[in-house]
Design an enzyme around this catalytic site. Structure first.
Site, short mmCIF file in Angstrom:
data_model
loop_
_atom_site.label_atom_id
_atom_site.label_comp_id
_atom_site.label_asym_id
_atom_site.label_seq_id
_atom_site.Cartn_x
_atom_site.Cartn_y
_atom_site.Cartn_z
N ASP A 326 70.76 49.55 13.39
CA ASP A 326 69.39 49.03 13.42
C ASP A 326 69.28 47.94 12.35
OD1 ASP A 326 66.75 48.69 13.98
OD2 ASP A 326 66.09 50.68 13.34
N ASP A 619 66.86 57.07 13.74
CA ASP A 619 65.99 57.84 12.85
C ASP A 619 64.92 58.65 13.56
OD1 ASP A 619 64.43 55.77 13.73
OD2 ASP A 619 63.83 55.04 11.74
#
Length: 880
Positions: A326, A619
């Protein structure tokens, strides 16, 4: 007596627990914690030192030694019995120390990651460790997190909880606040949530009714244990190798025993020799050494802010070839700041809007926000602001403008809330506007907000959002994203609805677009170097983000990515590609933008079809499938409990450089394992050849059984352990990733084991023959010289095993203090074995003269020189 909390009303529950909607004061919470103890389940007791010590006696090696010791006792060979049982004790001590070290390291890792809980203390939100919650605490329940303790639900908004660990039912239970019948079974108590269960969707609040052993899971705690750590692929390979070598050695030892008897050797001595050869040749220390190497590697990764959750992951890290990462918080600092606010008039007319429009945008961004100040009573400089980086930046911008989230919610009471999720890319909150109407606020990606908007707000008016307006808005968005800024849109809508529906119908797309927030998030200083190191090590970093493609591209170019249009794929375009089409384009894609969590799974699977070892960051709760599918699932420390639970590695600082550091340590684990195997097997090969050839030619035994045991357990035992602590080689990250399916014994290792064993054996056989025929020495003297030579060769070539890819003159021989200490210990023990009277009696040695030592040391130097020359030839030929 256990109370039936599900049959209590919320008012009765509060009264009984002496609490309320604002929770407990910190003072009351501290008193209750002192009285009830920490909110945790009893952990399985670790093995006592005595049990751990006695557990070493279960080894096949120990069985062989004990049988040999008993036989020598029966035959009244008391000296040999003392040596053999001494070897049993020493080997047990060594095994105990190794396993104790590994257990301590693993225990440290398990205790490191603490689960957090969000509670109300003194009427304010506060983040605390789960073990510190108490009965009467008001807790916040949010998707992706685990319930910290048993609790009665007091507020529910689409709250669904997976309770399969308690009930076995895999479908989530939908929670409500209604009173239930006292006799209703546990599985149907839908106004309760239980410790350890997982919140799948929605949000809510609950009051804690029981902690620790008072919870439902606490009652059955004795039958619940953490999943036992399974053997890693390399551990299985090592165990398999040990078994194969053991079988071969058993056959060879039996052959040596028979051969010795047929050539007229003493039966008792041959029995002891066969046992000694078996003990020397079986690499019994390998499995434990492997565990120590893994545990040490995990500790090193922890020091670099990465928490490896499973042993197998530590070694798999070393083979990683693709890193899907990310952008926000991983490549950047996650220190977002609002760089600009652009409302309707500024975008459409390019004129500066009034303060009111900016305040409206800030008001929406503040009220539709999960962030909060934990210690509002402290001075401003000491405030602790909790929340996601983006939401925290918007929240702080609101505070700087004089807005208070608490006062806004007092004015517009919260009715319902939808937290931000990367699958739908926005957050929403529904509030009471007046006695007749409610108002919906929304913050999210411009694409999602604009597709729900039919109006635009400027000059304190709401006007129709025309196609020409949309075009200007998108031009402004692109100009901001090209600068690497993250762009979020805000909107509102007056409504009669009493809950938020995620799936908005066409006729309901009547939001009023207010404007953009442009946010700046600086790239981490260490990220550039980490990306370079990543590429240097043969790994390919790929950005997978929910952000706009232009924002991602701007960040990527700052990190040295060479990006063209064909190197970017957006989530909407990925949806249209078949797996075959994706496979064809796969190697060209460096950025995946506006990607949904479910699409991350496809990307991981696509690379795995190419035979790559994939690491993937995530996440959120929706990232779990991709994290589980990846060879190395990497969860952010700031992420959800679900993401951490399915991951292999947790980044405690959310930093990309930690992934690269963990890969480096993973490679060191594989490297050190191979060094230990090479050292142990080459020594075993030398001793078997020396004994076998001597018997084949009808010569006396060149070394006695007790001398072989001494070399194997005293001289080789500590260097074997010390190699597990070998520092990383400098060129580890200049090598290409290895195939995870590659054999444990690669070409390089087989070559070195054969060469080291062969050269050492040839030198020792020549030395023994020359001494036997030409020295005039007695046999006891000759054996003492060969014993010393065997020991010196072993102590010398351990330094060759410090690196399997570089010659001894290219490495720092003193870099491993443990190996230096083990080497000095070996030298001292050799001298005591030769010159100390009690050991001379035990080992049947005599003092050596200067000529003997010159022979022994000369052969040792020549031996190591030839080993290094052949290693040099192999390195040059195969470019290892």
């Amino acid at each position: 007596m256990q109370r039936a909390w599900h049959s209590f009303s919320i008012k009765e529950t509060f009264k009984d627990l002496r609490t309320g909607f604002k929770g407990l004061s910190q003072e009351k919470a501290n008193l209750r914690l002192k009285r009830s103890g920490l909110n945790k389940l009893p952990q399985e007791k670790s093995l006592s030192r005595l049990k751990l010590f006695l557990g070493q006696l279960k080894s096949p090696l120990i069985y062989i030694l004990i049988i040999a010791g008993i036989v020598t006792l029966i035959l009244t060979e008391y000296t040999d019995s003392i040596v053999i049982f001494g070897a049993v004790f020493l080997n047990t001590i060594v095994g105990y120390l190794q396993e104790s070290k590994a257990n301590q390291a693993l225990s440290k890792l398990k205790k490191f990651l603490q689960v957090k809980a969000l509670v109300l203390r003194n009427g304010r939100e506060k983040e605390i460790s789960q073990i510190n919650v108490v009965s009467g605490d008001i807790i916040f329940l949010k998707a992706g997190h685990k319930v910290p303790a048993d609790a009665r639900v007091i507020e529910s908004h689409g709250l669904k909880v997976n309770e399969s660990i308690l009930t076995g039912e895999w479908l989530p239970a939908e929670k409500h606040i209604n009173v239930l019948d006292k006799k209703i079974p546990l599985a149907d108590r839908d106004n309760m949530v239980y410790m350890g269960t997982l919140i799948e969707s929605g949000w809510g609040k609950a009051v804690i009714t029981g902690t620790g052993l008072e919870t439902e899971i606490g009652k059955i705690a004795q039958s619940i244990r953490e999943t036992e750590e399974k053997s890693t692929p390399y551990q299985k390979k090592v165990a398999h190798l040990s078994k194969i070598v053991g079988l071969i050695v058993a056959f060879v030892s039996f052959f040596i025993f028979i051969e010795g008897i047929l050539t007229g050797q003493d039966v008792v001595e041959m029995f002891k020799t066969a046992i000694a050869v078996a003990v020397a040749a079986i690499p019994e220390g390998l499995p434990v050494a492997m565990t120590v190497i893994l545990a040490i590697g995990m500790e090193r990764i922890l020091r670099r802010k990465g928490l490896v959750r499973k042993l197998a992951s530590a070694e798999t890290l070393g083979n990683t070839s693709i890193i899907l990462t990310d952008k926000t918080g991983t490549l950047t600092e996650a220190k977002m700041e609002v760089a600009g606010i652009y409302t309707g008039g500024e975008i459409l007319r390019k004129v500066k809007n009034g303060k009111e429009d900016h305040l409206l945008a800030l008001k929406i961004a503040t009220i539709c926000n999960e962030s909060f100040i934990e210690n509002l009573e402290e001075p401003t400089k000491k405030w602790i602001v909790r929340g996601l980086p983006t939401e925290r930046a918007l929240f702080l911008a609101g505070i700087q403008a004089g807005l208070s989230k608490e006062k806004l919610i007092e004015r517009y009471p919260l009715i319902d809330q939808l937290f931000f999720d990367s699958s739908y890319q926005y957050a929403a909150s529904l509030h009471k506007l007046d006695s007749e109407k409610n108002i919906l606020y929304m913050v999210g990606s411009p694409e999602r907000i604009l597709e729900r908007s039919s109006f635009i707000h400027f000059d304190n008016q709401e006007k129709n959002l025309l196609l020409a307006d949309l075009k200007k808005i998108k031009v402004k968005q692109e100009s901001l994203t090209k600068q690497g800024l993250r762009v979020l849109a805000v909107a509102y809508q007056e409504t009669n609805k009493k809950e938020i529906n995620r799936e908005i119908k066409e006729e309901e797309k009547k939001m009023v677009f207010v404007g953009f927030f442009a946010l700046h998030d600086p790239i981490r200083k260490e990220t550039n170097q980490a990306i370079k190191l990543c590429r240097q090590a043969g790994m390919k970093p790929i950005i997978v983000t929910g952000d706009h493609s232009l924002t991602a591209r701007a960040v990527a170019e700052q990190l040295g990515f060479k990006i063209k249009k064909e190197n970017i794929l957006e989530g909407k375009d990925l949806t249209t590609l078949s797996d075959q089409q994706l496979d064809k384009r796969l190697k060209d894609i460096q950025i995946y933008a506006r990607v949904e969590p479910k699409q991350k799974l496809r990307i991981v699977q696509a690379w795995q079809r190419q035979g790559e070892v994939v690491a993937m960051t995530g996440d959120g709760i929706n990232d779990a499938p991709a994290l589980r599918q990846a060879d190395i699932g990497v969860a952010l420390g700031s992420g959800t409990d679900v993401a951490k639970e399915v991951s292999n590695l947790v980044l405690l600082t959310d930093n990309f450089s930690v992934i690269v550091a963990a890969v480096e340590e993973g490679r060191a684990i594989i490297d050190n394992t191979r060094k230990v195997i090479t050292y142990l097997l080459s020594g075993s090969f030398s001793e078997v050849v020396l004994i076998g050839v001597s018997l084949l030619f009808g010569w006396p035994l060149p070394v006695l059984a007790v001398q072989i045991l001494w070399v194997n357990l005293i001289e080789d035992g500590l260097p074997d352990i010390a190699l597990a602590f070998e520092p990383k080689e400098k060129d580890l990250m200049e090598q290409k990733p290895q195939d995870s399916q590659v054999s444990l014994l690669n070409k390089e290792m087989k070559f070195l084991i054969f060469i080291i064993g062969l050269i050492t054996s040839v030198f020792l056989i020549i030395l023994f023959y020359w001494l036997l025929k030409f020295s005039g020495y007695e046999l006891v003297h000759i054996r003492s010289v060969v014993f010393a030579a065997l020991t010196i060769d072993s102590l010398f070539y351990v330094f060759s095993c410090k690196s399997l890819k570089r010659n001894i003159w290219h490495i720092n021989l003193l870099s491993n203090k443990y190996l230096v200490g083990a080497w000095l210990f070996g030298v001292v023990m050799l001298l005591t074995a030769i010159y100390l009277a009690p050991l001379q009696t035990l080992l049947k040695t005599v003092p050596l003269n200067l000529f003997d030592w010159s022979l022994v040391l000369g052969l040792g130097v020549l031996n190591i020189l030839l080993i290094e020359i052949t290693k040099y030839y192999f390195i040059a030929k195969h470019e290892v």
